[in-house]
Enzyme design. Structure first.
Site, PDB file in Angstrom:
ATOM      1  N   TYR A 162     -22.621  54.882 -80.476  1.00  0.00           N
ATOM      2  CA  TYR A 162     -22.666  53.536 -80.010  1.00  0.00           C
ATOM      3  C   TYR A 162     -22.423  52.469 -80.781  1.00  0.00           C
ATOM      4  O   TYR A 162     -22.709  52.252 -81.615  1.00  0.00           O
ATOM      5  CB  TYR A 162     -24.074  53.530 -79.180  1.00  0.00           C
ATOM      6  CG  TYR A 162     -24.182  51.926 -78.550  1.00  0.00           C
ATOM      7  CD1 TYR A 162     -23.992  51.750 -77.215  1.00  0.00           C
ATOM      8  CD2 TYR A 162     -24.418  50.688 -79.372  1.00  0.00           C
ATOM      9  CE1 TYR A 162     -23.915  50.562 -76.638  1.00  0.00           C
ATOM     10  CE2 TYR A 162     -24.502  49.657 -78.938  1.00  0.00           C
ATOM     11  CZ  TYR A 162     -24.198  49.312 -77.300  1.00  0.00           C
ATOM     12  OH  TYR A 162     -24.586  48.231 -76.938  1.00  0.00           O
ATOM     13  N   GLU A 197     -18.206  46.352 -75.878  1.00  0.00           N
ATOM     14  CA  GLU A 197     -19.032  47.821 -76.282  1.00  0.00           C
ATOM     15  C   GLU A 197     -18.312  48.887 -76.197  1.00  0.00           C
ATOM     16  O   GLU A 197     -17.166  49.012 -75.395  1.00  0.00           O
ATOM     17  CB  GLU A 197     -20.286  47.760 -75.185  1.00  0.00           C
ATOM     18  CG  GLU A 197     -21.370  48.531 -75.327  1.00  0.00           C
ATOM     19  CD  GLU A 197     -22.359  48.573 -74.170  1.00  0.00           C
ATOM     20  OE1 GLU A 197     -23.257  47.880 -74.285  1.00  0.00           O
ATOM     21  OE2 GLU A 197     -21.984  49.184 -73.113  1.00  0.00           O
TER      22      GLU A 197
END
Ligand code: GDP
Ligand code: MN
Length: 380
Positions: A101, A189
């Site tokens: 992530y 993101e």
């Protein structure tokens, strides 16, 4: 403003981040044709302004063009978190070894862009934050210097042990920081940032939120707006020149000034109510804006009461009063309206409202309390 995965991926590509190719399809036939062009296994991905598409069945692997077509026909038209899917992204499937992530947000507390990275990617980062916060590495970036090379490496080494992958990831951190700054983003993101079986590092998902206040100087980003994916009331408000955000409560708020609108929502909460919206009718309000505002607020079936909170400075209270009177003639409003006005031309406003059968308060606490009571069905 939210943009779609395929749009965020295009921005990533322009900044050099390795992203698999992809094309957008609006029908099952188109999806099948694109899958045929790419050859091999592809992924069919719902394009909506929401995460968690995988869990909701909006991301599917297809081993043949026919399978891509049949997945697309199921995904197109489905709803994910109340958002209707009308586009899918077709992209060659990657052979995934690991999922990490990488997130970058504007952090209000530190007033800086903050990176968050974790080798536990693919899943909801909120879940990792709750169950295993140590698995997330954070870094505040000083915007005067930008992301320094040693900082990019620090983040990369939190994700990978392999030197080549660390180098690749450090480059991606820098590219993501540039993409974020140049797009006026409030969030960027990559979840997941993958390593492939052959060792490459790639972004296979992309999410960006753009700060609305950055759009006026970025026409090319404004063009990415997809109104069909936005809340209709927010689209209507933007066209009327109002700043509006839909919320889940039942106290409709109509306020001038963003600060006062925030304070009003706080006070609604303080008295045990829930605001139905944030609405700033802006500075020099003309009566037409009030009419538009009331139309938008009353279109929400949840709203049980309308609360006006106006501090007359440049905004003249009599303008707002005239707007309220005009609107109630044009729109059939069957719920109570609580009005608080103070400041410029306050006496005139009270007179206009009283002549039209309304009463007006000058005390903010009393007005909010009364509105919350109406919303609870205890009003008088
Ligand atoms: P999200 O659920 O909305 O965040 O959508 P993602 O694009 O992140 O996809 C969800 C999951 O689908 C990923 O975490 C992957 O596990 C899987 N996935 C997405 N693309 C691929 C791919 O190209 N190959 C494989 N094997 N899995 C994929
Ligand atoms: Mn994802």
């Amino acid at each position: 403003m939210n943009i779609h995965e395929y749009q965020a991926k295009e921005i990533f590509r322009q900044h050099g981040i390795p992203v698999p190719p992809g094309e957008v399809a609006r029908t099952a036939e188109e999806a099948e044709r694109m899958a045929h062009k790419f050859g091999g296994t592809v992924v069919v991905k719902a394009q909506v302004h929401s995460g968690g598409r995988g869990k909701a069945g909006g991301v599917k692997l297809a081993r043949s063009p026919e399978e891509a077509g049949s997945h697309a026909s199921k995904i197109l038209g489905m709803h994910i978190k109340d958002l209707k899917v009308d586009k899918v992204l077709i992209t060659p499937a990657e052979d995934i070894a690991t999922e990490a992530y990488v997130g970058l947000i504007v952090d209000r507390a530190s007033k800086r862009p903050v990176f968050m990275v974790s080798s536990e990617g693919g899943v909801d980062i909120e879940e990792v934050a709750a169950t295993n916060p140590d698995a997330i590495r954070k870094l505040e970036v000083d915007p005067r210097y930008g992301l320094l090379p040693f900082q990019a490496y620090g983040l990369a080494t939190a994700l990978y042990d392999d030197l080549k992958q660390q180098r690749a990831a450090a480059r991606i951190m820098t590219q993501l920081y540039d993409a974020f700054l140049e797009s006026g983003a409030s969030l960027a993101e990559i979840n997941p940032l993958i390593t492939t079986q052959s060792g490459d590092v790639k972004a296979i998902d992309a999410k960006m939120n753009i700060d609305d206040n950055e759009l006026f100087r970025r026409a090319e980003i404004e063009e990415l707006r997809d109104e069909s994916s936005e809340d209709p009331s927010e689209v209507q408000a933007r066209e009327a020149g109002l700043t509006f955000i839909k919320l889940d409560g039942n106290v409709g708020c109509c306020v001038n000034g963003a600060g006062l609108a925030m304070a009003t929502m706080d006070l609604v909460k303080y008295y045990g109510g829930e605001p139905a919206n944030f609405l700033d009718i802006g500075g020099s309000s003309n009566p037409e804006k009030v009419v538009s505002a009331l139309r938008i607020i009353t279109a929400d079936p949840e709203v049980q009461v309308i609360l006006f909170n106006i501090f007359g400075g440049i905004t003249r209270c009599d303008d707002v009063a005239n707007g309220i009177v005009a609107a109630t003639r044009q729109i059939d409003i069957s719920i109570p309206i609580v009005i608080r006005l103070t400041g410029t031309n306050e006496e005139l406003a009270v007179e206009i409202l009283q002549n039209a059968g309304f009463s007006a308060l000058t005390d903010m606490d009393k007005a909010v309390e009364r509105a919350v009571n109406f919303a609870k069905g205890e009003g008088q």
